[in-house]
Scaffold this motif. Structure first.
Motif, PDB file in Angstrom:
ATOM      1  N   ARG A  31       2.113  12.351   6.432  1.00 10.78           N
ATOM      2  CA  ARG A  31       1.296  11.146   6.327  1.00 10.78           C
ATOM      3  C   ARG A  31      -0.164  11.528   6.557  1.00 10.78           C
ATOM      4  N   LYS A  32      -1.038  11.005   5.706  1.00  9.93           N
ATOM      5  CA  LYS A  32      -2.471  11.311   5.841  1.00  9.93           C
ATOM      6  C   LYS A  32      -3.029  10.800   7.167  1.00  9.93           C
ATOM      7  N   TRP A  34      -6.907  11.107   8.275  1.00  8.42           N
ATOM      8  CA  TRP A  34      -8.259  11.640   8.121  1.00  8.42           C
ATOM      9  C   TRP A  34      -8.963  11.717   9.469  1.00  8.42           C
ATOM     10  N   VAL A  82      -5.606  12.221  -5.611  1.00 13.11           N
ATOM     11  CA  VAL A  82      -4.876  12.417  -4.362  1.00 13.11           C
ATOM     12  C   VAL A  82      -5.423  11.494  -3.271  1.00 13.11           C
ATOM     13  N   SER A  83      -6.597  10.968  -3.531  1.00  8.43           N
ATOM     14  CA  SER A  83      -7.247  10.148  -2.516  1.00  8.43           C
ATOM     15  C   SER A  83      -8.126   9.099  -3.179  1.00  8.43           C
ATOM     16  N   SER A  84      -8.330   8.001  -2.449  1.00 10.03           N
ATOM     17  CA  SER A  84      -9.265   6.976  -2.937  1.00 10.03           C
ATOM     18  C   SER A  84     -10.713   7.355  -2.586  1.00 10.03           C
ATOM     19  N   ARG A  85     -10.871   8.402  -1.763  1.00  7.29           N
ATOM     20  CA  ARG A  85     -12.208   8.851  -1.369  1.00  7.29           C
ATOM     21  C   ARG A  85     -12.861   9.660  -2.473  1.00  7.29           C
TER      22      ARG A  85
HETATM   23  C1  I3P Z   1      -3.285   5.609   4.509  1.00 14.02           C
HETATM   24  C2  I3P Z   1      -4.765   5.651   4.859  1.00 14.02           C
HETATM   25  C3  I3P Z   1      -5.448   6.800   4.140  1.00 14.02           C
HETATM   26  C4  I3P Z   1      -5.216   6.724   2.643  1.00 14.02           C
HETATM   27  C5  I3P Z   1      -3.737   6.652   2.303  1.00 14.02           C
HETATM   28  C6  I3P Z   1      -3.052   5.500   3.022  1.00 14.02           C
HETATM   29  O1  I3P Z   1      -2.703   4.510   5.147  1.00 14.02           O
HETATM   30  O2  I3P Z   1      -5.393   4.449   4.478  1.00 14.02           O
HETATM   31  O3  I3P Z   1      -6.837   6.780   4.427  1.00 14.02           O
HETATM   32  O4  I3P Z   1      -5.729   7.889   2.049  1.00 14.02           O
HETATM   33  O5  I3P Z   1      -3.613   6.495   0.921  1.00 14.02           O
HETATM   34  O6  I3P Z   1      -1.668   5.530   2.771  1.00 14.02           O
HETATM   35  P1  I3P Z   1      -2.115   4.599   6.655  1.00 14.02           P
HETATM   36  O7  I3P Z   1      -3.292   4.679   7.579  1.00 14.02           O
HETATM   37  O8  I3P Z   1      -1.338   3.360   6.814  1.00 14.02           O
HETATM   38  O9  I3P Z   1      -1.276   5.854   6.738  1.00 14.02           O
HETATM   39  P2  I3P Z   1      -7.151   8.031   1.307  1.00 14.02           P
HETATM   40  O10 I3P Z   1      -8.191   7.571   2.280  1.00 14.02           O
HETATM   41  O11 I3P Z   1      -7.261   9.497   1.016  1.00 14.02           O
HETATM   42  O12 I3P Z   1      -7.076   7.228   0.056  1.00 14.02           O
HETATM   43  P3  I3P Z   1      -2.468   7.172   0.019  1.00 14.02           P
HETATM   44  O13 I3P Z   1      -1.147   6.628   0.509  1.00 14.02           O
HETATM   45  O14 I3P Z   1      -2.802   6.755  -1.375  1.00 14.02           O
HETATM   46  O15 I3P Z   1      -2.545   8.651   0.197  1.00 14.02           O
END
Ligand code: I3P
Length: 126
Positions: A31-32, A34, A82-85
């Motif tokens: 699980r991500k 950051w 892979v990311s919304s960032r």
């Molecule tokens: C994740 C969190 C991460 C996001 C991720 C979410 O949610 O918002 O920042 O990755 O997106 O699942 P949670 O905190 O509930 O674990 P990005 O910021 O890199 O987009 P993803 O599931 O699309 O990887």
């Protein structure tokens, strides 16, 4: 022992803050999560410290990096989708660890990409 390993064996090629999250370990998805890290690039490793102070403390004989990425045989590339960032890159290691790194500034993020690529291309398994 990190301070000993560090002492006299490694020189800092690049140093600074980056956002990072490990997304795979031994091939298994994580699980991500950051976090901001103080990142140190050496000829062998990319080291992630909690902050700049922790790096200084390690050099002075206590503590260790939170994460150590072996760059020998690794790949680094843009982490599209892979990311919304924005400005996200992935480092993929031979042992199946994947770490994303990111900086809001695209110039900063790219300069890490190039520095890491340069290190990888100088290692025997590239
Ligand atoms: C994740 C969190 C991460 C996001 C991720 C979410 O949610 O918002 O920042 O990755 O997106 O699942 P949670 O905190 O509930 O674990 P990005 O910021 O890199 O987009 P993803 O599931 O699309 O990887």
């Amino acid at each position: 022992n990190w301070p000993q390993l560090w002492d006299g064996h490694m020189c800092v090629l690049k140093e600074g803050p980056l956002n990072r999250t490990k997304i795979t370990e031994n091939g298994k998805r994580l699980r991500k999560n950051w976090t901001i890290s103080h990142v140190i690039l050496t000829e062998l490793f990319l080291l992630f410290f909690k902050d700049a102070k922790s790096f200084v403390a390690m050099k002075n004989g206590s503590g260790r990096p939170e994460l150590c990425v072996d760059l020998n045989g690794a790949f680094v590339y843009p982490a599209d989708k892979v990311s919304s960032r924005k400005n996200v890159y992935v480092i993929s290691t031979v042992l199946g660890t994947q770490v994303l790194f990111q900086n809001e500034c695209n110039v900063q993020a790219q300069s890490w990409l190039y520095a890491i690529q340069a290190v990888i291309s100088n290692l025997p398994c590239n």
